[in-house]
Motif scaffolding. Structure first.
Motif, PDB file in Angstrom:
ATOM      1  N   VAL A  70      30.649   0.597  78.193  1.00 46.04           N
ATOM      2  CA  VAL A  70      30.890   0.062  76.718  1.00 46.04           C
ATOM      3  C   VAL A  70      31.816   0.696  76.082  1.00 46.04           C
ATOM      4  CG1 VAL A  70      29.333   0.207  74.637  1.00 46.04           C
ATOM      5  CG2 VAL A  70      28.335  -0.546  76.802  1.00 46.04           C
ATOM      6  N   GLU A  72      12.732   8.887  84.624  1.00 53.57           N
ATOM      7  CA  GLU A  72      11.409   8.198  84.460  1.00 53.57           C
ATOM      8  C   GLU A  72      10.174   9.130  84.799  1.00 53.57           C
ATOM      9  OE1 GLU A  72      10.583   4.690  87.116  1.00 53.57           O
ATOM     10  OE2 GLU A  72       9.615   3.775  85.631  1.00 53.57           O
ATOM     11  N   VAL A 119      18.133   6.790  82.096  1.00 56.20           N
ATOM     12  CA  VAL A 119      16.912   6.165  82.976  1.00 56.20           C
ATOM     13  C   VAL A 119      16.707   6.894  84.548  1.00 56.20           C
ATOM     14  CG1 VAL A 119      17.942   3.690  82.320  1.00 56.20           C
ATOM     15  CG2 VAL A 119      19.287   5.068  84.269  1.00 56.20           C
ATOM     16  N   VAL A 177      14.395   0.613  84.408  1.00 54.75           N
ATOM     17  CA  VAL A 177      15.250   1.980  84.560  1.00 54.75           C
ATOM     18  C   VAL A 177      15.653   2.130  86.019  1.00 54.75           C
ATOM     19  CG1 VAL A 177      14.572   3.117  82.691  1.00 54.75           C
ATOM     20  CG2 VAL A 177      13.287   3.330  84.572  1.00 54.75           C
ATOM     21  N   VAL A 203       9.551  11.879  81.939  1.00 53.68           N
ATOM     22  CA  VAL A 203       9.380  10.907  80.807  1.00 53.68           C
ATOM     23  C   VAL A 203       7.924  10.595  80.652  1.00 53.68           C
ATOM     24  CG1 VAL A 203      10.056   9.165  79.141  1.00 53.68           C
ATOM     25  CG2 VAL A 203      11.882  10.431  80.312  1.00 53.68           C
ATOM     26  N   SER A 204       7.409  10.054  81.859  1.00 52.79           N
ATOM     27  CA  SER A 204       6.222   9.577  81.934  1.00 52.79           C
ATOM     28  C   SER A 204       5.048  10.897  81.651  1.00 52.79           C
ATOM     29  CB  SER A 204       5.917   8.790  83.204  1.00 52.79           C
ATOM     30  OG  SER A 204       5.913   9.816  84.195  1.00 52.79           O
ATOM     31  N   TRP A 235      16.232  -1.149  78.185  1.00 56.15           N
ATOM     32  CA  TRP A 235      15.537  -0.649  79.410  1.00 56.15           C
ATOM     33  C   TRP A 235      14.064  -0.588  79.035  1.00 56.15           C
ATOM     34  CZ3 TRP A 235      18.741  -0.176  83.487  1.00 56.15           C
ATOM     35  CH2 TRP A 235      20.353   0.277  83.437  1.00 56.15           C
ATOM     36  N   TYR A 267      31.782  -8.177  80.713  1.00 59.30           N
ATOM     37  CA  TYR A 267      33.075  -7.931  80.046  1.00 59.30           C
ATOM     38  C   TYR A 267      34.346  -8.689  80.547  1.00 59.30           C
ATOM     39  CZ  TYR A 267      30.622  -3.980  77.562  1.00 59.30           C
ATOM     40  OH  TYR A 267      30.195  -3.405  76.448  1.00 59.30           O
ATOM     41  N   VAL A 314       4.030   5.823  71.161  1.00 60.76           N
ATOM     42  CA  VAL A 314       4.885   6.711  71.866  1.00 60.76           C
ATOM     43  C   VAL A 314       6.141   5.527  72.182  1.00 60.76           C
ATOM     44  CG1 VAL A 314       5.741   8.053  73.455  1.00 60.76           C
ATOM     45  CG2 VAL A 314       3.474   8.415  72.556  1.00 60.76           C
ATOM     46  N   MET A 315       7.370   5.864  71.934  1.00 58.61           N
ATOM     47  CA  MET A 315       8.437   4.861  72.052  1.00 58.61           C
ATOM     48  C   MET A 315       9.515   5.551  73.041  1.00 58.61           C
ATOM     49  SD  MET A 315       8.102   3.221  68.206  1.00 58.61           S
ATOM     50  CE  MET A 315       7.696   4.844  67.552  1.00 58.61           C
ATOM     51  N   VAL A 316       9.905   5.005  73.962  1.00 56.44           N
ATOM     52  CA  VAL A 316      11.008   5.486  74.800  1.00 56.44           C
ATOM     53  C   VAL A 316      12.498   4.679  74.313  1.00 56.44           C
ATOM     54  CG1 VAL A 316      11.848   6.446  76.987  1.00 56.44           C
ATOM     55  CG2 VAL A 316       9.508   6.317  76.406  1.00 56.44           C
ATOM     56  N   GLU A 351      -2.693   3.216  73.881  1.00 57.38           N
ATOM     57  CA  GLU A 351      -2.605   2.725  72.520  1.00 57.38           C
ATOM     58  C   GLU A 351      -3.700   1.803  72.082  1.00 57.38           C
ATOM     59  OE1 GLU A 351       1.366   2.088  71.249  1.00 57.38           O
ATOM     60  OE2 GLU A 351       2.002   3.901  72.213  1.00 57.38           O
ATOM     61  N   SER A 365      22.180   5.182  79.392  1.00 59.15           N
ATOM     62  CA  SER A 365      22.518   5.272  81.005  1.00 59.15           C
ATOM     63  C   SER A 365      24.091   5.619  80.539  1.00 59.15           C
ATOM     64  CB  SER A 365      22.442   4.026  81.534  1.00 59.15           C
ATOM     65  OG  SER A 365      23.686   3.982  82.723  1.00 59.15           O
ATOM     66  N   ASP A 366      24.493   6.681  81.431  1.00 54.27           N
ATOM     67  CA  ASP A 366      25.783   7.258  81.331  1.00 54.27           C
ATOM     68  C   ASP A 366      26.665   6.303  81.850  1.00 54.27           C
ATOM     69  OD1 ASP A 366      25.423   9.836  80.636  1.00 54.27           O
ATOM     70  OD2 ASP A 366      24.962  10.783  82.501  1.00 54.27           O
ATOM     71  N   ILE A 367      26.372   5.494  83.009  1.00 53.88           N
ATOM     72  CA  ILE A 367      27.292   4.555  83.327  1.00 53.88           C
ATOM     73  C   ILE A 367      27.585   3.402  82.478  1.00 53.88           C
ATOM     74  CG2 ILE A 367      27.836   3.130  85.375  1.00 53.88           C
ATOM     75  CD1 ILE A 367      25.615   4.670  86.876  1.00 53.88           C
ATOM     76  N   VAL A 368      26.579   3.053  82.101  1.00 52.42           N
ATOM     77  CA  VAL A 368      26.516   2.000  80.991  1.00 52.42           C
ATOM     78  C   VAL A 368      27.235   2.131  79.596  1.00 52.42           C
ATOM     79  CG1 VAL A 368      25.468   0.031  79.326  1.00 52.42           C
ATOM     80  CG2 VAL A 368      24.722   0.508  81.790  1.00 52.42           C
ATOM     81  N   VAL A 411       5.881   3.749  82.158  1.00 54.98           N
ATOM     82  CA  VAL A 411       5.769   3.858  80.570  1.00 54.98           C
ATOM     83  C   VAL A 411       4.882   2.791  80.019  1.00 54.98           C
ATOM     84  CG1 VAL A 411       6.753   4.251  78.354  1.00 54.98           C
ATOM     85  CG2 VAL A 411       7.492   5.557  80.447  1.00 54.98           C
ATOM     86  N   LEU A 452       1.360   3.140  80.789  1.00 56.05           N
ATOM     87  CA  LEU A 452       0.544   4.430  79.766  1.00 56.05           C
ATOM     88  C   LEU A 452       0.402   3.713  78.252  1.00 56.05           C
ATOM     89  CD1 LEU A 452       2.645   7.370  81.005  1.00 56.05           C
ATOM     90  CD2 LEU A 452       0.112   6.976  80.855  1.00 56.05           C
ATOM     91  N   TRP A 457      15.749   4.196  76.239  1.00 59.51           N
ATOM     92  CA  TRP A 457      16.509   4.684  77.244  1.00 59.51           C
ATOM     93  C   TRP A 457      17.958   4.587  77.256  1.00 59.51           C
ATOM     94  CZ3 TRP A 457      13.431   6.958  80.984  1.00 59.51           C
ATOM     95  CH2 TRP A 457      12.099   6.745  81.050  1.00 59.51           C
ATOM     96  N   GLU A 493      19.972   0.735  87.473  1.00 56.77           N
ATOM     97  CA  GLU A 493      21.193   1.430  86.809  1.00 56.77           C
ATOM     98  C   GLU A 493      22.438   0.622  87.486  1.00 56.77           C
ATOM     99  OE1 GLU A 493      21.866   5.345  86.456  1.00 56.77           O
ATOM    100  OE2 GLU A 493      22.927   5.262  84.515  1.00 56.77           O
ATOM    101  N   VAL A 497       5.201  11.439  78.036  1.00 56.97           N
ATOM    102  CA  VAL A 497       4.457  10.555  77.265  1.00 56.97           C
ATOM    103  C   VAL A 497       3.013  10.875  77.302  1.00 56.97           C
ATOM    104  CG1 VAL A 497       3.634   7.972  77.149  1.00 56.97           C
ATOM    105  CG2 VAL A 497       6.246   8.631  77.529  1.00 56.97           C
ATOM    106  N   TRP A 555      12.010  -3.469  62.761  1.00 56.21           N
ATOM    107  CA  TRP A 555      13.349  -3.487  63.408  1.00 56.21           C
ATOM    108  C   TRP A 555      13.424  -4.494  64.678  1.00 56.21           C
ATOM    109  CZ3 TRP A 555      10.800   1.175  64.559  1.00 56.21           C
ATOM    110  CH2 TRP A 555      10.469   1.387  66.004  1.00 56.21           C
ATOM    111  N   LYS A 559      15.299   0.557  61.876  1.00 61.05           N
ATOM    112  CA  LYS A 559      14.843   1.597  62.880  1.00 61.05           C
ATOM    113  C   LYS A 559      14.770   2.887  61.837  1.00 61.05           C
ATOM    114  CE  LYS A 559      15.051   0.988  67.648  1.00 61.05           C
ATOM    115  NZ  LYS A 559      15.746   1.228  68.686  1.00 61.05           N
TER     116      LYS A 559
END
Lengths: 408, 408
Positions: B66, B35, B32, A32, B38-39, A57, A46, B53-55, A70, B59-62, A62, A65, B57, A35, B42, A81, B85
């Motif tokens: 896209v 972190e 992203v 992360v 989020v940690s 990411w 592209y 626990v699954m994160v 776990e 990104s605004d930029i990506v 994380v 942790l 992530w 970016e 978690v 998936w 999923k």
């Protein structure tokens, strides 16, 4: 880091590293903290005509942790998936770009036994998919500094300065010059010349000798090629560079045919810990005796990971005067550290080095002497006075390395 | 931001927001740049006994790249593993935690038509899974500042200061006090009292009047409840708070029964753009006339998104003197802005507000008057002199709001 240089690095990654094709999908793996660089790589993909770009990411914090909290049972679960994704990858063959900024100590405090157990449980479930698309798609690994990694390499510097220094080292060793594309073109040509010569020798075995105690022989197969720099995808014949940087000429030795002792010349960073001042004795190709001043138990665990973990998968030649060794930095990261001098790898070998490998099943390729394992761990044995002599099938001695560097 | 306060916020999120249960899986969605927070979340999830626990992530930029670079066809693809999923989520019912730090202008420059088209194409593929697990799992949304968001809210401040101010505003409005758990317990009790009273009235319709031109009636169903603050999962009966913060008492009005004109009192941030100074005229429940000084075309596109997009899905009461409105900040984020004053929402209604909704199919619930759409967009109509009168089934007029605030 200047944005214009980052953009050059991104272009090198997409074009020379992964060589993304028009209409192709791309998957980028990154932490992360990357970016900006990732967004530049996405743009370059592209620009090369990528149909779809996906970013996966991760986070050191994380991940640590998750591994701490776990159970082995939960960590070993491969969710449905993830399998579905593997199937998609086998079908669509997206190019894979790995941006490595992992904290070398990221998994410190996590039980090594737990990590090994989880890897062992997941491996057979994912292996069929890995095997199915093996060699058929382009992939590349590049590095990018994280704060934790930079502080590990330059502990005496403040974080900002350490990041700057690590960026410098990464861009220098990755040949991100004014024209990185041209620099890589020349570099690839030079490596190709060397492998051509090595392949022409038809070597029976190599004999390594150094004043540090290394005295070691490893046997090679006439069916297994030396390779360096880029390679080509099976079927679609797309040239790509799996590693940026790369300095090595490497091959896979015959499983079960190595004798003698090798003394490591650099510490080995494995699963967040440092194994240091170690040596390994091989008998019938197997690591039968290991000693380490630091983390010997971890080294022993490593080679007991599975049946193939005690056998060699790679034998690589890198001059002692490589750009990376000249920098005098321990990167705590294989991508760089393995390119600093000669090394061996325990674990998985490279089936795609077998001549016409596409005509054999994986089982046949392993029977031909290419080792199989869930691990592939490089360790350095290059030293200032390392001499390597190659003995050809017809008994001729050919100097390969003299005083740490190429003898030809 | 002080780490100790971040930890309190994380605990509030996991405990009061998602109310993570022992042995439960958790999925966290975050950008992203989050972190650290989020940690902490978690960690809190594991502390509450989470199994896994699954994160995920982003990104605004990506995301912007896209959406800019890929075709509608490619963007509309729902890859097989996304379906896999969804199936897993339906089976395991993990708690979902959304950490929203999106740049309000994140999708600026992307064609609105493209976004709408993609959403429309993906919606029917994912809807069955969303419907299947609807109301059965806990989820919560919280906010966290990104640099882009903070600069949008406080354009006059330097980035660092803007981040600080936005953190302050978020923590204040989210009641992250010395003891946030206790503060939320009291807050939830207060909201419960108000909804109990509203539900006891058995209202036929509400009449909104304000000097700004709002003169509007909306009809309610005796089968549809008012709700506020927390709710309970279906089956497992776990209490959770979907929104942190929340100030509103809300219900779903009857689709097709609303008349008159509403004048928006705040700009509406939609898909990275601001629709401002607008009004909507409803006839037979449908938005038949819209005017906007800014981005009228976008507003028109929005309500033409699908059949339900021109009908109301929500009717929410929030005092004009709410903590959020008192701050006087436009957050450019619904989670906060919708809690500043009274609002309506165009699009999807809440099927779970129907009494004993679990006994009906989704089709039946929609036939009972709950609107369905791919969108759910809140817009503010609360003003300083807004009066709302409720008319009960037996013809009695009950003052609900007087001069912008609760009349009871």
């Amino acid at each position: 880091m200047k944005k214009s240089i980052l953009r050059k690095y991104a272009k090198l990654t997409a074009k020379v590293g992964a060589n993304v094709q028009k209409g192709q999908d791309v998957v980028i793996y990154a932490n992360v903290d990357q970016e900006l660089l990732v967004s530049y790589i996405v743009e370059e993909c592209y620009r090369l005509g990528a149909r779809k770009v996906m970013v996966e990411w991760g986070s050191d914090i994380v991940t640590r942790l998750v591994y701490k909290k776990e159970t082995i049972k939960v960590l070993s679960e491969v969710t449905p998936w993830v399998i579905e994704k593997q199937k998609y990858y086998c079908k669509e063959l997206p190019a894979m770009i790995y941006v490595d900024s992992d904290d070398p100590d990221g998994l410190k405090g996590v039980s090594q036994k737990k990590l090994a157990e989880v890897a062992k449980n997941r491996y057979p479930i994912l292996k069929p998919y890995r095997d199915e698309r093996d060699n058929k798609y382009q992939w590349t690994i590049i590095g990018a500094p994280s704060k934790a990694w930079a502080k590990k390499v330059f502990p005496e510097l403040p974080a900002g300065k350490a990041m700057e220094k690590l960026w410098e080292a990464i861009l220098y060793t990755s040949r991100v010059t004014d024209d990185p594309i041209k620099a890589w073109d020349e570099h690839n040509k030079d490596l190709e010349k060397r492998t051509k010569f090595l392949n022409s020798l038809n070597l029976d075995y190599l004999h390594y000798q150094s004043s540090n105690g290394t005295d070691f022989k490893v046997w090679l197969s006439e069916n297994v090629l030396w390779e360096a720099g880029g390679e080509k995808t099976l079927g679609s014949n797309i040239f790509f560079n799996p590693n940026i940087p790369t300095e090595e000429c490497f091959t896979s030795p015959i499983k079960g045919k190595a004798e003698g002792k090798v003394v490591a010349t650099k510490p080995l960073s494995y699963q967040g810990q440092l194994i240091d001042n170690f040596s390994i004795v091989f008998k019938d190709g197997k690591a039968v005796e290991v000693h380490a001043e630091k983390n010997e138990a971890l080294l022993k665990e490593m080679i007991a990971m599975d049946e193939g973990a005690a056998y060699l998968g790679e034998c690589a030649l890198v001059p002692y005067d490589s750009p990376i060794n000249n920098l005098g930095i321990l990167f705590f990261n294989t991508l760089y550290d393995e390119n600093c001098c000669c090394h061996l790898a325990l674990g998985m070998g490279f089936t795609n080095l077998v001549k016409n490998y596409q005509n054999y099943t994986n089982e046949q390729l392993h029977e031909m002497g290419i080792n199989d394992s869930a691990i592939h761990v490089d360790f350095m044995i290059g030293s200032k006075d390392l001499n390597i002599t190659g003995y050809t099938k017809d008994g001729k001695a050919v100097p390969i390395f003299k005083n740490g560097n190429w003898a030809f």
